[in-house]
Write a protein that holds these residues in place. Sequence first.
Motif, PDB file in Angstrom:
ATOM      1  N   LYS A 439       0.854  -1.188   0.000  1.00 18.93           N
ATOM      2  CA  LYS A 439       0.000   0.000   0.000  1.00 18.93           C
ATOM      3  C   LYS A 439       0.888   1.235   0.000  1.00 18.93           C
ATOM      4  CE  LYS A 439      -3.740   0.083   2.567  1.00 18.93           C
ATOM      5  NZ  LYS A 439      -4.665   0.207   3.739  1.00 18.93           N
ATOM      6  N   GLN A 443      -1.854   6.388   0.391  1.00 19.99           N
ATOM      7  CA  GLN A 443      -3.088   5.676   0.686  1.00 19.99           C
ATOM      8  C   GLN A 443      -3.142   5.258   2.148  1.00 19.99           C
ATOM      9  OE1 GLN A 443      -5.728   5.150  -1.553  1.00 19.99           O
ATOM     10  NE2 GLN A 443      -6.678   4.741   0.438  1.00 19.99           N
ATOM     11  N   TRP A 444      -1.973   4.829   2.687  1.00 15.70           N
ATOM     12  CA  TRP A 444      -1.964   4.358   4.089  1.00 15.70           C
ATOM     13  C   TRP A 444      -2.326   5.504   5.030  1.00 15.70           C
ATOM     14  CZ3 TRP A 444       0.203   5.062   8.873  1.00 15.70           C
ATOM     15  CH2 TRP A 444       0.139   3.989   9.767  1.00 15.70           C
ATOM     16  N   THR A 446      -3.936   8.201   4.271  1.00 17.88           N
ATOM     17  CA  THR A 446      -5.329   8.584   4.015  1.00 17.88           C
ATOM     18  C   THR A 446      -6.274   7.675   4.770  1.00 17.88           C
ATOM     19  OG1 THR A 446      -4.773   9.441   1.816  1.00 17.88           O
ATOM     20  CG2 THR A 446      -7.083   8.882   2.220  1.00 17.88           C
ATOM     21  N   ASP A 447      -6.024   6.361   4.730  1.00 18.99           N
ATOM     22  CA  ASP A 447      -6.870   5.415   5.459  1.00 18.99           C
ATOM     23  C   ASP A 447      -6.803   5.668   6.961  1.00 18.99           C
ATOM     24  OD1 ASP A 447      -7.447   4.277   3.046  1.00 18.99           O
ATOM     25  OD2 ASP A 447      -6.091   2.560   3.284  1.00 18.99           O
ATOM     26  N   TYR A 448      -5.612   6.012   7.440  1.00 23.97           N
ATOM     27  CA  TYR A 448      -5.444   6.288   8.877  1.00 23.97           C
ATOM     28  C   TYR A 448      -6.330   7.469   9.284  1.00 23.97           C
ATOM     29  CZ  TYR A 448      -2.858   6.628  13.331  1.00 23.97           C
ATOM     30  OH  TYR A 448      -2.507   6.635  14.664  1.00 23.97           O
ATOM     31  N   GLY A 450      -8.854   8.651   7.712  1.00 25.26           N
ATOM     32  CA  GLY A 450     -10.267   8.362   7.491  1.00 25.26           C
ATOM     33  C   GLY A 450     -10.895   7.623   8.653  1.00 25.26           C
ATOM     34  N   ALA A 451     -10.163   6.836   9.381  1.00 28.00           N
ATOM     35  CA  ALA A 451     -10.706   6.142  10.555  1.00 28.00           C
ATOM     36  C   ALA A 451     -10.511   6.969  11.820  1.00 28.00           C
ATOM     37  CB  ALA A 451     -10.012   4.783  10.716  1.00 28.00           C
ATOM     38  N   GLY A 478      -7.348   4.189  13.809  1.00 31.81           N
ATOM     39  CA  GLY A 478      -6.692   4.627  12.590  1.00 31.81           C
ATOM     40  C   GLY A 478      -5.651   3.622  12.111  1.00 31.81           C
ATOM     41  N   ALA A 481      -7.289   0.377  10.810  1.00 33.17           N
ATOM     42  CA  ALA A 481      -7.898   0.562   9.486  1.00 33.17           C
ATOM     43  C   ALA A 481      -6.822   0.644   8.409  1.00 33.17           C
ATOM     44  CB  ALA A 481      -8.748   1.836   9.479  1.00 33.17           C
ATOM     45  N   ALA A 482      -5.759   1.379   8.683  1.00 28.73           N
ATOM     46  CA  ALA A 482      -4.694   1.529   7.688  1.00 28.73           C
ATOM     47  C   ALA A 482      -3.945   0.214   7.466  1.00 28.73           C
ATOM     48  CB  ALA A 482      -3.720   2.619   8.127  1.00 28.73           C
ATOM     49  N   GLN A 484      -5.252  -2.802   7.710  1.00 31.75           N
ATOM     50  CA  GLN A 484      -6.143  -3.872   7.283  1.00 31.75           C
ATOM     51  C   GLN A 484      -5.602  -4.542   6.024  1.00 31.75           C
ATOM     52  OE1 GLN A 484      -8.908  -4.815   9.017  1.00 31.75           O
ATOM     53  NE2 GLN A 484      -9.140  -6.555   7.615  1.00 31.75           N
TER      54      GLN A 484
END
Length: 919
Positions: A439, A443-444, A446-448, A450-451, A478, A481-482, A484
């Motif tokens: 990843k 993106q990582w 961003t995912d962090y 986002g959660a 966070g 989620a990142a 996952q």
Amino acid sequence: MKKLMFVSLMLLGLASYGQTTVQGKVVDENNEPIPGANVLLVGKAEGTTTDFDGNFTFNTDEVPPFRLQFSSIGFSDFITNVTSNNQTLTITLSEANTMLDEIVISASRTPERIFESPVSVERFGLKEIKNTTAESFYGGLQNLKGVDINTNSLTFQSINTRGFATFANNRFLQLVDGMDNTAPGLNFVLGNLVGMSELDVQSVEILPGASSALYGAGAFNGILFMTSKNPFDFQGISAYAKGGVTTQDAAGSNFYKDFGVRAAHAFSDKVAVKANLSVLTGEDWHANSRVDLNNPGADRSNPAYDGLNVYGDEVSTTLDFDAAAGFPSGTVGSATISRTGYDEADLANYNAESVKADFAVHIRPFADDLEVILNSRIGRGTTIYQGANRYAVAGFTMQQHRLEIKNDNFFVRGYIVSENSGDAYDTRFAAINVNRAWKSDTQWFTDYAGAYIPTYLGGIQGAGLSPEEASAQAHIAGRQAADQGRLIPGTPAFESAFNTVINNGDLTTGAKFIDKTKFRHVNGNYNIAHLIDDWADIQIGGSFREYELNSQGTIFTDIDGPIKYNEYGAYLQVQKKFLDDRLKFTGSARYDKNEFFDGFLSPRVSFAYTLGEERNHNLRVSVQQGFRNPTTQDLFIGLNAGRAILVGSAPANLDRDVRTFEVSESGQALIGQSTVELVGRDAYENAYSTASLQAGAPEAVNTPLVQPEEITAFEAGYRGQVGKFTIDLSGYYNSYSNFLANTTTAVPFYGEAGDGGLSLLALQNGDFQVYQTYTNSEADINSYGATVGVDTKLGNFDLGVNYTFAELDIDEGRYPDLRTNFNTPKHKVKASFGNAALFKNFGFNVNYRWSDSYFWEASFADGDIPAYTVLDAQVNYSVPSIKSIFKLGGSNLLGDEYYTAIGTGFIGSIYYLSWTINP
């Protein structure tokens, strides 16, 4: 080549033909042979040594009568008259309390007693190898006074003297049969990983100080000489086998084995050959520290966690959650977040291995002292090396091939040294790029975010948590989620990605190091004393070296092909005795020239005076200047090490390192482009000091290009016999100028450093790149120290104690950013106690070492090294009927694990049993 052939033929023409032959045997008072005893023609630099059975043959052009001197460590000297040709002698040496009469060669390039050597010198010979308590002869060197060994791994130990050392110890030179054992691309010695089998070692000599006047640029802070056994003198088949266990809390108990064989045979008095093979395997010391040096006390629950032996978590950024969600500033806040890393154990194979092989043909065309040697050595090793990062060195090989012509008065030697990094890779970049292969960083993070944001708001608004409690829960959410679907070590997906990364030499996506660097070296020495009736010992010599850097752009800036450059030097030494041979003068001068720098003159002057009616006290003083050329990496490195880009400062290198960087959205609005291109020159000519950025006051700097480092070394010492006590003490003071140092600079993506406008906006927007530069410090750096050793006999027991003091003198307040890498304890104490013949065929030895605490400073990590105590011991039993020695021993018997550098594995204990045949 034509010039080399002409010089060789000229020296051959000057070489003398043996007219007198003397042979015989050297034994002790029990009529047991003394192997490795020195046989020296009194008053001349001619000699030989005894073989395993104590036999010797000595050829000389001297016409009888003359005198021969016989010596060996632990025995008194004996001088006898030779009155006729083909005389056969049986020499009996009696035990002595002194080791000062042993003959060494390294200090003056000519045979002389340790007692009257012009500088400090340590020797480790056949007797010491037999009695060493360490698992290897190389490890046993750490019991010598003034000698430090930094343990990087099970198979890689780095020797150092008089301070200034990391594992990449490029201030210390190691010679194996006259060949520089430095890895050409790495610029330092890999211990004995690809060195010499202990079966073939005749002697080891260490000069713990500057020796540039005779040995050139590499002999800056110390030099080690390993000399192998000549197949004419040491014939037969020898072998050893060692087995045992290594124990460490992190690794448990693991089997350790080491075996070797040596075969040597003289087909006649003109031709002899030898071959050696040794193989060592074991489990390396595991490094598993999860300490976060930047955040003491932090663990993996810290969102910015960066563990010492955890890699991949160096990738971090500051997330502005409010900007990401479009909230007013202060609603959620911001935080520094690091990616989840992998433990070193998930990334490195701890199987340690060292395989060494060599073959040599020795030819004496006239059956006298003229000898031609063809020798090839190859070593292969698997280990962990710690530099800027931790490197898994798998299948590293180094080869040395030598042609030498010599006799007692001259040598001409040509050799080539080449290395191949094999499957070596950087564990830090392996982790970073395995993460990115799964990843992307964008993106990582961003995912962090986002959660994190909804979890935080829910904790505050729904659960009524405090901001601290809500933030802690949000960080957990966070990261979960990142992460996952994150690649898990041991799974096929992880192994596939990992293998792809470590076989890729592009460090933006891979981790592999490619290095096939080599150097070619020619040197020679001629002693003209015999041409002037031995009025004085006068030597002349010189050397030439060509480097060929070849990393295919992975280490050096050689993406368009190998980089070549050269250096050469010449020297003269005069040695003369006065005042009834009590006063010995030694004067040396050497001139060296590197392609990129002005020539440098290295003089050395020493006086030694022998006192006492029995001539058993010797005082000496010396002063010399030395220098150290910048290494191949100082000049031509071009490596992204993660935290900084390393760029060498050779003038030809500044424009070779070209990289493209993405500009932030704020920066794009200023300059109208999404990428910029920087060259290495910018790091030196258009940059800010990173120290000034951290202080909040950006300061533009112009970094001078690197120049050779210089040293002026003063030394005084005393050696003597006082009753039953042998005393050897010395003190030194070293003054350094143009001290080679690194600085870190920040290059703005736009604007000119110091413009007061655009470049400051670049810093504010994070549009800059950190570089490490290679230069010289303006600081006055001095170091000083002393050693004292006392040896005696208590009945038949040998007792020795030595103490070493070392101190660095620098104005740290004036130069707070200077990193000297002194890395040396102020106080060290060592002691030994043993008896080589406690009763018939049985001996033992015990070694004790205590080291004071010290501060370790290196590119990987800095930190305090606690004081430690180590106890080693061995018992040995000889079985003469089968020419065997059995030894049971262990190192670190107290079991207190310790470490000599920040970031390495703790050093546990080694227990071994060995059987050596015909040692």
